[in-house]
Design an enzyme around this catalytic site. Sequence first.
Site, PDB file in Angstrom:
ATOM      1  N   ASN A   1       7.582   0.191 -10.099  1.00  0.00           N
ATOM      2  CA  ASN A   1       7.683  -1.243  -9.858  1.00  0.00           C
ATOM      3  C   ASN A   1       7.852  -1.960 -11.196  1.00  0.00           C
ATOM      4  O   ASN A   1       6.909  -2.050 -11.981  1.00  0.00           O
ATOM      5  CB  ASN A   1       6.419  -1.715  -9.134  1.00  0.00           C
ATOM      6  CG  ASN A   1       6.466  -3.198  -8.802  1.00  0.00           C
ATOM      7  OD1 ASN A   1       7.352  -3.918  -9.241  1.00  0.00           O
ATOM      8  ND2 ASN A   1       5.498  -3.652  -8.022  1.00  0.00           N
TER       9      ASN A   1
ATOM     10  N   HIS B   1      12.653  -5.371  -3.053  1.00  0.00           N
ATOM     11  CA  HIS B   1      11.781  -5.181  -4.218  1.00  0.00           C
ATOM     12  C   HIS B   1      11.144  -3.798  -4.108  1.00  0.00           C
ATOM     13  O   HIS B   1      10.741  -3.374  -3.019  1.00  0.00           O
ATOM     14  CB  HIS B   1      10.707  -6.270  -4.236  1.00  0.00           C
ATOM     15  CG  HIS B   1       9.638  -5.998  -5.236  1.00  0.00           C
ATOM     16  ND1 HIS B   1       9.917  -5.801  -6.570  1.00  0.00           N
ATOM     17  CD2 HIS B   1       8.289  -5.864  -5.107  1.00  0.00           C
ATOM     18  CE1 HIS B   1       8.785  -5.571  -7.209  1.00  0.00           C
ATOM     19  NE2 HIS B   1       7.777  -5.594  -6.349  1.00  0.00           N
TER      20      HIS B   1
ATOM     21  N   CYS C   1       6.361 -10.480  -8.492  1.00  0.00           N
ATOM     22  CA  CYS C   1       7.426  -9.572  -8.041  1.00  0.00           C
ATOM     23  C   CYS C   1       8.555 -10.279  -7.293  1.00  0.00           C
ATOM     24  O   CYS C   1       9.600  -9.685  -7.051  1.00  0.00           O
ATOM     25  CB  CYS C   1       6.847  -8.455  -7.187  1.00  0.00           C
ATOM     26  SG  CYS C   1       5.775  -7.376  -8.137  1.00  0.00           S
TER      27      CYS C   1
HETATM   28  C1  LIG Z   1      -1.840   0.950  -4.580  1.00  0.00           C
HETATM   29  C2  LIG Z   1      -1.492   1.813  -3.367  1.00  0.00           C
HETATM   30  C3  LIG Z   1      -0.364   2.773  -3.712  1.00  0.00           C
HETATM   31  C4  LIG Z   1      -2.721   2.622  -2.980  1.00  0.00           C
HETATM   32  O1  LIG Z   1      -2.434   3.369  -1.827  1.00  0.00           O
HETATM   33  P1  LIG Z   1      -3.436   3.340  -0.589  1.00  0.00           P
HETATM   34  O2  LIG Z   1      -2.840   4.234   0.404  1.00  0.00           O
HETATM   35  O3  LIG Z   1      -3.661   1.913  -0.208  1.00  0.00           O
HETATM   36  O4  LIG Z   1      -4.714   3.988  -1.227  1.00  0.00           O
HETATM   37  P2  LIG Z   1      -6.201   3.425  -1.244  1.00  0.00           P
HETATM   38  O5  LIG Z   1      -6.341   2.360  -2.273  1.00  0.00           O
HETATM   39  O6  LIG Z   1      -6.604   3.119   0.151  1.00  0.00           O
HETATM   40  O7  LIG Z   1      -6.944   4.725  -1.719  1.00  0.00           O
HETATM   41  C5  LIG Z   1      -7.012   5.911  -0.920  1.00  0.00           C
HETATM   42  C6  LIG Z   1      -7.787   6.957  -1.686  1.00  0.00           C
HETATM   43  O8  LIG Z   1      -6.994   7.417  -2.781  1.00  0.00           O
HETATM   44  C7  LIG Z   1      -7.713   7.242  -4.004  1.00  0.00           C
HETATM   45  N1  LIG Z   1      -6.765   6.883  -5.049  1.00  0.00           N
HETATM   46  C8  LIG Z   1      -6.400   5.639  -5.473  1.00  0.00           C
HETATM   47  N2  LIG Z   1      -5.506   5.738  -6.452  1.00  0.00           N
HETATM   48  C9  LIG Z   1      -5.295   7.046  -6.661  1.00  0.00           C
HETATM   49  C10 LIG Z   1      -4.471   7.766  -7.546  1.00  0.00           C
HETATM   50  N3  LIG Z   1      -3.662   7.159  -8.430  1.00  0.00           N
HETATM   51  N4  LIG Z   1      -4.484   9.115  -7.471  1.00  0.00           N
HETATM   52  C11 LIG Z   1      -5.269   9.766  -6.607  1.00  0.00           C
HETATM   53  N5  LIG Z   1      -6.088   9.139  -5.747  1.00  0.00           N
HETATM   54  C12 LIG Z   1      -6.090   7.785  -5.771  1.00  0.00           C
HETATM   55  C13 LIG Z   1      -8.700   6.145  -3.717  1.00  0.00           C
HETATM   56  O9  LIG Z   1      -9.813   6.215  -4.594  1.00  0.00           O
HETATM   57  C14 LIG Z   1      -9.082   6.443  -2.302  1.00  0.00           C
HETATM   58  O10 LIG Z   1      -9.996   7.508  -2.280  1.00  0.00           O
HETATM   59  P3  LIG Z   1     -11.207   7.532  -1.217  1.00  0.00           P
HETATM   60  O11 LIG Z   1     -10.530   7.574   0.121  1.00  0.00           O
HETATM   61  O12 LIG Z   1     -11.918   8.760  -1.607  1.00  0.00           O
HETATM   62  O13 LIG Z   1     -11.953   6.269  -1.468  1.00  0.00           O
HETATM   63  C15 LIG Z   1      -1.073   0.921  -2.171  1.00  0.00           C
HETATM   64  O14 LIG Z   1      -2.189   0.233  -1.702  1.00  0.00           O
HETATM   65  C16 LIG Z   1      -0.013  -0.056  -2.499  1.00  0.00           C
HETATM   66  O15 LIG Z   1       1.124   0.313  -2.753  1.00  0.00           O
HETATM   67  N6  LIG Z   1      -0.309  -1.345  -2.420  1.00  0.00           N
HETATM   68  C17 LIG Z   1       0.652  -2.388  -2.618  1.00  0.00           C
HETATM   69  C18 LIG Z   1       1.000  -2.443  -4.044  1.00  0.00           C
HETATM   70  C19 LIG Z   1       2.021  -3.467  -4.326  1.00  0.00           C
HETATM   71  O16 LIG Z   1       2.943  -3.645  -3.597  1.00  0.00           O
HETATM   72  N7  LIG Z   1       1.812  -4.089  -5.478  1.00  0.00           N
HETATM   73  C20 LIG Z   1       2.712  -4.927  -6.121  1.00  0.00           C
HETATM   74  C21 LIG Z   1       2.874  -6.180  -5.419  1.00  0.00           C
HETATM   75  S1  LIG Z   1       4.508  -6.449  -5.388  1.00  0.00           S
END
Ligand SMILES: CC(C)(COP(=O)(O)OP(=O)(O)OC[C@H]1O[C@@H](n2cnc3c(N)ncnc32)[C@H](O)[C@@H]1OP(=O)(O)O)[C@@H](O)C(=O)NCCC(=O)NCCS
Length: 332
Positions: A286, A256, A116
């Site tokens: 993204n 980004h 990214c």
């Molecule tokens: C991926 C991302 C959006 C997930 O959000 P989060 O707040 O961290 O969510 P978590 O992974 O902690 O999951 C929280 C809960 O939501 C659930 N969940 C995950 N994806 C889900 C989805 N698409 N829809 C519904 N629920 C979802 C999980 O299973 C978890 O459930 P639980 O609490 O029962 O276990 C976030 O971590 C993120 O943006 N990370 C950085 C990504 C990034 O920048 N990537 C590119 C690099 S440049």
Amino acid sequence: MSKITAAITGVSGYVPDYVLTNKELETMVETNDEWITSRTGIKERRILKGEGQGTSHIAVPAVRELLKKTNTKPEEVDLLICATTTPDMVFPATANLITAEVGAVNAFGYDLQAACSGFLYALATGSKFIESGQYKKVVVVGADKMSSIIDYTDRATCIIFGDGGGAVMLEPNTEGLGILDSILKSDGTGAPFLHMKAGGSRKPATIETVQAREHFAYQEGQQVFKFAVKGMADVSAEIMERNQLTGEDVAWLVPHQANKRIIEATANRMGLDNDKVMLNIHKYGNTTSGTIPLCLWEYESQLKKGDTLILAAFGGGFTWGAIYLKWAYDPK
Ligand SMILES: CC(C)(COP(=O)(O)OP(=O)(O)OC[C@H]1O[C@@H](n2cnc3c(N)ncnc32)[C@H](O)[C@@H]1OP(=O)(O)O)[C@@H](O)C(=O)NCCC(=O)NCCS
């Protein structure tokens, strides 16, 4: 003689027509619009459909538009750098496919892979070829067809990514405009949190790797989130500090677009109001190397000569960085 800097003299973008909405994702994986919107800020993303369509098919229309806008003949281009994580093929470089397609017969080209942060790295690298005085027209492309490496049964990743890209023209400037500073960082100990398990030389493609779904992006979202918030905010604050810039001096943050919450944390740390932050994550998700040029493209009509911009990114690797630049032209 005044110092030569590399100024952006034009910007272009391209997104495919197909819109993949949160509603449609609800029919594919266990998720919902409310969760995706509140956790990421994303409402929809674009998908490049059609057999034989690769990242170059996103980049080529963008580069054609750029050449037209900047009144550049293809044969005048000296160099084209393509930042991408989803090259059309492992080799040759996608940059070569692009230059051939647009008729940039005198340009040399290469790809740059920094996930990214790819566009930021490519912009910093391209600017050096201008600053050295060796080249006059450098095209920097950031484009990705993320849908080619996303598992649409994995709700942790498929809601985030989309396809798209953009390009900028870099040319010499002696008025003190253009790219003035950059900080680029990487830390390979972050690799376990965001990578593709198979398809490289370490684990070439086999029937087993395909069956195990190892040719898709693997991400531990929470870990990446933690590093991204800190990395992007730290480096943005650092580049402001060493150039004696305050929030008031900055016209735009061009972040980004990975997650709206990461962007807000960065803006907050820089002391910037939300109306100074370029944002299009709701429309495109993204697009990896594509997000920053797509932002510049969409906000181009609001940019004025002399505006101070901070570009900031964080991505797989881990890689991250920031660029400080002064915009070189008024809206045309
Ligand atoms: C991926 C991302 C959006 C997930 O959000 P989060 O707040 O961290 O969510 P978590 O992974 O902690 O999951 C929280 C809960 O939501 C659930 N969940 C995950 N994806 C889900 C989805 N698409 N829809 C519904 N629920 C979802 C999980 O299973 C978890 O459930 P639980 O609490 O029962 O276990 C976030 O971590 C993120 O943006 N990370 C950085 C990504 C990034 O920048 N990537 C590119 C690099 S440049």
